[in-house]
Design a protein around this motif. Structure first.
Motif, PDB file in Angstrom:
ATOM      1  N   ARG B   2      40.806  34.079  40.741  1.00 47.02           N
ATOM      2  CA  ARG B   2      39.683  33.532  41.506  1.00 47.02           C
ATOM      3  C   ARG B   2      39.827  32.029  41.563  1.00 47.02           C
ATOM      4  NH1 ARG B   2      34.659  36.192  38.364  1.00 47.02           N
ATOM      5  NH2 ARG B   2      34.933  38.337  39.079  1.00 47.02           N
ATOM      6  N   LEU B   3      39.514  31.464  42.696  1.00 45.98           N
ATOM      7  CA  LEU B   3      39.543  30.015  42.741  1.00 45.98           C
ATOM      8  C   LEU B   3      38.462  29.456  43.650  1.00 45.98           C
ATOM      9  CD1 LEU B   3      41.589  28.941  45.455  1.00 45.98           C
ATOM     10  CD2 LEU B   3      42.965  30.484  44.108  1.00 45.98           C
ATOM     11  N   VAL B   4      38.128  28.221  43.352  1.00 43.20           N
ATOM     12  CA  VAL B   4      37.175  27.493  44.179  1.00 43.20           C
ATOM     13  C   VAL B   4      37.657  26.053  44.218  1.00 43.20           C
ATOM     14  CG1 VAL B   4      35.543  26.865  42.328  1.00 43.20           C
ATOM     15  CG2 VAL B   4      34.705  27.171  44.646  1.00 43.20           C
ATOM     16  N   LEU B  33      41.103  25.099  54.080  1.00 45.58           N
ATOM     17  CA  LEU B  33      40.596  26.463  53.956  1.00 45.58           C
ATOM     18  C   LEU B  33      41.467  27.171  52.929  1.00 45.58           C
ATOM     19  CD1 LEU B  33      39.902  27.647  57.636  1.00 45.58           C
ATOM     20  CD2 LEU B  33      38.299  26.708  55.967  1.00 45.58           C
ATOM     21  N   TYR B  34      40.847  28.014  52.107  1.00 49.94           N
ATOM     22  CA  TYR B  34      41.636  28.693  51.081  1.00 49.94           C
ATOM     23  C   TYR B  34      41.081  30.087  50.873  1.00 49.94           C
ATOM     24  CZ  TYR B  34      37.621  27.434  48.286  1.00 49.94           C
ATOM     25  OH  TYR B  34      36.338  27.288  47.839  1.00 49.94           O
ATOM     26  N   ASN B  35      41.901  30.926  50.294  1.00 49.12           N
ATOM     27  CA  ASN B  35      41.465  32.284  49.967  1.00 49.12           C
ATOM     28  C   ASN B  35      40.906  32.280  48.542  1.00 49.12           C
ATOM     29  OD1 ASN B  35      41.116  34.943  49.412  1.00 49.12           O
ATOM     30  ND2 ASN B  35      43.122  35.605  50.160  1.00 49.12           N
ATOM     31  N   PRO B  36      39.608  32.535  48.378  1.00 50.54           N
ATOM     32  CA  PRO B  36      39.000  32.428  47.046  1.00 50.54           C
ATOM     33  C   PRO B  36      39.493  33.482  46.062  1.00 50.54           C
ATOM     34  CG  PRO B  36      37.317  32.595  48.771  1.00 50.54           C
ATOM     35  CD  PRO B  36      38.629  32.920  49.408  1.00 50.54           C
ATOM     36  N   GLN B  37      40.153  34.511  46.540  1.00 53.64           N
ATOM     37  CA  GLN B  37      40.639  35.543  45.622  1.00 53.64           C
ATOM     38  C   GLN B  37      42.072  35.929  46.009  1.00 53.64           C
ATOM     39  OE1 GLN B  37      37.235  37.717  44.531  1.00 53.64           O
ATOM     40  NE2 GLN B  37      38.399  39.457  43.757  1.00 53.64           N
ATOM     41  N   ALA B  38      43.010  35.104  45.554  1.00 52.10           N
ATOM     42  CA  ALA B  38      44.392  35.291  45.965  1.00 52.10           C
ATOM     43  C   ALA B  38      45.056  36.401  45.154  1.00 52.10           C
ATOM     44  CB  ALA B  38      45.151  33.982  45.787  1.00 52.10           C
ATOM     45  N   LEU B  59      39.527  24.721  40.847  1.00 53.79           N
ATOM     46  CA  LEU B  59      39.180  25.455  39.623  1.00 53.79           C
ATOM     47  C   LEU B  59      39.732  26.869  39.759  1.00 53.79           C
ATOM     48  CD1 LEU B  59      37.554  25.720  36.939  1.00 53.79           C
ATOM     49  CD2 LEU B  59      35.616  26.429  38.341  1.00 53.79           C
ATOM     50  N   GLU B  61      40.598  30.654  37.849  1.00 55.68           N
ATOM     51  CA  GLU B  61      40.414  31.579  36.725  1.00 55.68           C
ATOM     52  C   GLU B  61      41.401  32.726  36.888  1.00 55.68           C
ATOM     53  OE1 GLU B  61      37.373  34.824  34.767  1.00 55.68           O
ATOM     54  OE2 GLU B  61      36.868  33.903  36.672  1.00 55.68           O
TER      55      GLU B  61
END
Ligand SMILES: Cc1cc2nc3c(=O)[nH]c(=O)nc-3n(C[C@H](O)[C@H](O)[C@H](O)COP(=O)(O)OP(=O)(O)OC[C@H]3O[C@@H](n4cnc5c(N)ncnc54)[C@H](O)[C@@H]3O)c2cc1C
Ligand code: SF4
Lengths: 468, 87
Positions: B2-4, B33-38, B59, B61
């Motif tokens: 997960r990322l933000v 733009l990003y993928n919050p759950q890569a 950030l 995880e």
């Protein structure tokens, strides 16, 4: 466990085996919980959230998700650390007993606390006509479920999308629609998009952006009614100028309402404008007296800010939720002399039509505006807002590198117009012009910063004491 | 994983988009733009992006699924963000 206060040893007791309850399990609630554990809180931590999901991030919902670069149910927030909490998800808090230090839940349970953090945020303002709002194809956008539904409706290839309200969220939705090749009409009551947040001068730039990207932008109009077809699907919208827009997806983007109804009658200073708190995030009660065990953070809070004349600010900003949660959590576990004020300089970003819009400070306080760097025509610029001879805010379009500089200017109450002459040569010259904000008593769609006066307990609100 | 990204702090330097182009992408000149759950396969790339971001805005995880995936001994795990996530 009552008696955990601020007396000798009491703080240690609270940290060791106190009970902290967080109502609202989203960005502010989660970040506060993490900070509490980081500060060594070893007692019981209860997270109460009415959405059935673990905390997720909302900004992607109107950007990546609608563009198809991310999936609505895969935006869960990363954790800074484990918080070892007792989660009640899908259960709303329905009442607060301040004297007994107890939160009532929708399922009949009750949870006792020594410290309470309220982070219940806001919800999308629904379409005022309930029947019309319930038509299939009519959406709001605040939650994961909203985004999933809207994204599915856009993927189905509607003939036209109507967005009602051109605040940040509405503009981002319109932008995503255009990028997907969908026809879109935007109806805005104000003179231009973003006027409530950034004023008319910048609103004009935003309007150009909409039109250049093929949005059918209608300003100065209101949608007076939505019309359904025989299958209960929305078919058209009627506008105050007498025109009709045929659309099979309608997104109502009329700003937000604070989630404070569950506190009615509790005695806390909570109402439609949010929950008033002091600079240390402690909530006021209805008498304007600060509580010592109830704290607020995030979109639901309104707090006085030293840099802005101690005006009470309500900020619907991601960064504010994170910073205020951190301060609230720190203060909940500190002696009064160790507490910190929430002095975060408001900051916001938005991404629309391929342009990165960012701001710092409080633009709606600005009376004048001056383009200081870059070019308005190319839509790459920094502009500064002035208020009573000082810099009060700045906005950038694809020029975010300037923001840090202006943040310092705001923090040091630097003079306006700025005396430095770093400005590029631009035809529009070097003179501030009126920032052209609409009359604050006329609500606009989603200003995202609301100045809400000095009084902690709004005198217009009625309070019925429980025991009189 | 997960990322933000703290997009208040992000300066649009695009290092992340260069190092993990399947997860981060520039949209226009400076919007990220990003993928919050890569996906777990992206772990090494994302960890490099986290380490390379000059303002520590990402950030991250790692979840159990990521841990089961290939080890990345040289990468910096965890967060580039300071606590509080503000400036
Ligand atoms: C589509 C969208 C795009 C956005 N884009 C940006 C952006 O680009 N930049 C930016 O700075 N900000 C943006 N924001 C704003 C940002 O997401 C918010 O500022 C942030 O979510 C605030 O966090 P919060 O925890 O205070 O409140 P919220 O995220 O609103 O969370 C409050 C939670 O409490 C729950 N709750 C409410 N009442 C109760 C109750 N009685 N009992 C239990 N639980 C309850 C709610 O259901 C919700 O889950 C955006 C928001 C949206 C919706
Ligand atoms: S590397 Fe950091 S600053 Fe650069 S675009 Fe990525 S997140 Fe933003």
């Amino acid at each position: 466990m009552t008696g955990v206060g601020t007396h000798d040893g009491a703080l240690e007791r609270l940290k060791r085996d106190g009970r902290i309850v967080v109502v609202g399990a989203s960005l502010a609630g989660l970040r506060a919980a993490e900070t509490m554990r980081e500060k060594g809180f070893a007692g019981s931590l209860t997270m109460i959230g009415d959405e059935p999901y673990e905390p997720y991030d909302r900004p992607p919902l109107s950007k990546q998700v609608l563009l198809g670069h991310a999936v609505a149910d895969r935006t869960a927030l990363p954790r800074r650390r484990a918080i070892d909490a007792d989660w009640h998800l899908g259960v709303p808090a329905t009442g607060l007993d301040m004297a007994a230090r107890r939160v009532r839940l929708g399922n009949g349970d009750e949870v006792e606390y020594d410290r309470l953090l309220i982070a219940t945020g806001v919800r999308a303002r629904p379409w005022p006509n309930e029947e019309e709002g319930a038509l299939e194809g009519v959406f709001v956008l605040r939650t994961r479920d909203d985004a999933e539904g809207l994204q599915r409706a856009l993927a189905a290839g509607p003939r036209r999308v109507l967005v009602i309200g051109a605040g940040f969220t509405g503009s981002e939705i319109a932008s995503a629609c255009r990028e997907r090749g969908l026809d879109v009409t935007v109806a805005e009551r104000g003179a231009a998009p973003l006027v409530g947040a950034l004023g008319g001068v910048i609103g004009e730039v935003a309007a150009e952006m909409h039109r250049e990207h093929g949005v059918d932008l209608r300003t100065g109009v209101m949608v007076t009614g939505l019309e359904g077809g025989p299958a209960g699907r929305v078919r058209a919208a009627h506008l105050s100028d007498g025109s009709t827009v045929e659309a099979d997806v309608v997104v109502v983007s009329l700003g937000a309402q604070r989630n404070t109804e569950w506190l009615a009658g509790s005695g806390l200073g909570a109402g439609p404008r949010g929950i008033a708190c002091d600079a240390g995030c402690r909530a006021f009660d209805i008498r304007g007296i600060v509580t010592d065990d109830i704290y607020v953070a995030g979109d639901v809070a309104r707090s006085p800010h030293a840099l802005f004349g101690y005006q009470f600010l309500s900020l619907e900003h991601w960064g504010n939720a994170v910073a205020q949660a951190d301060t609230a959590a720190h203060n909940m576990l500190s002696e009064s002399s160790d507490r910190r004020p929430h002095l975060w300089v408001p900051a916001f970003w938005s991404s629309q039509f391929g342009v990165n819009i960012k701001s710092v400070g409080v633009p709606p306080m600005g009376t004048e505006i001056l383009f200081t760097q870059g070019s308005r025509a190319e839509r790459r610029f920094a502009a500064v807002y002035g208020y009573q001879g000082r810099v009060i805010a700045a906005v950038t379009f694809d020029q975010c590198r300037w923001l840090q500089f202006y943040e310092q200017q705001i923090e040091t109450t630097a003079p306006f117009p700025p005396p430095f002459s770093t400005v590029d040569r631009r035809p529009e010259g070097n003179k501030p012009v009126p920032a052209d904000f609409p009359d604050p008593s006329v609500p606009t769609h989603g200003p995202t910063i609301t100045l809400s006066g000095y009084s902690p307990a709004d005198r217009k609100m009625t309070f019925t004491p429980a025991r009189h | 994983m997960r990322l933000v990204v703290d997009l208040n702090r992000c300066q649009g330097y695009a290092q992340c988009a260069f190092l993990a182009p399947d997860v981060f992408a520039m949209h226009g000149e400076e919007s990220l733009l990003y993928n919050p759950q890569a996906a777990a396969e992206q772990r090494q790339n994302v960890e490099r992006a986290v380490a390379a971001c000059p303002v520590g805005a990402i950030l991250l995880e790692l979840t159990d699924e990521d841990m089961a995936h290939l080890p990345a001994p040289d990468a910096v795990a965890g967060s580039g963000a300071r606590p509080g996530g503000t400036r």
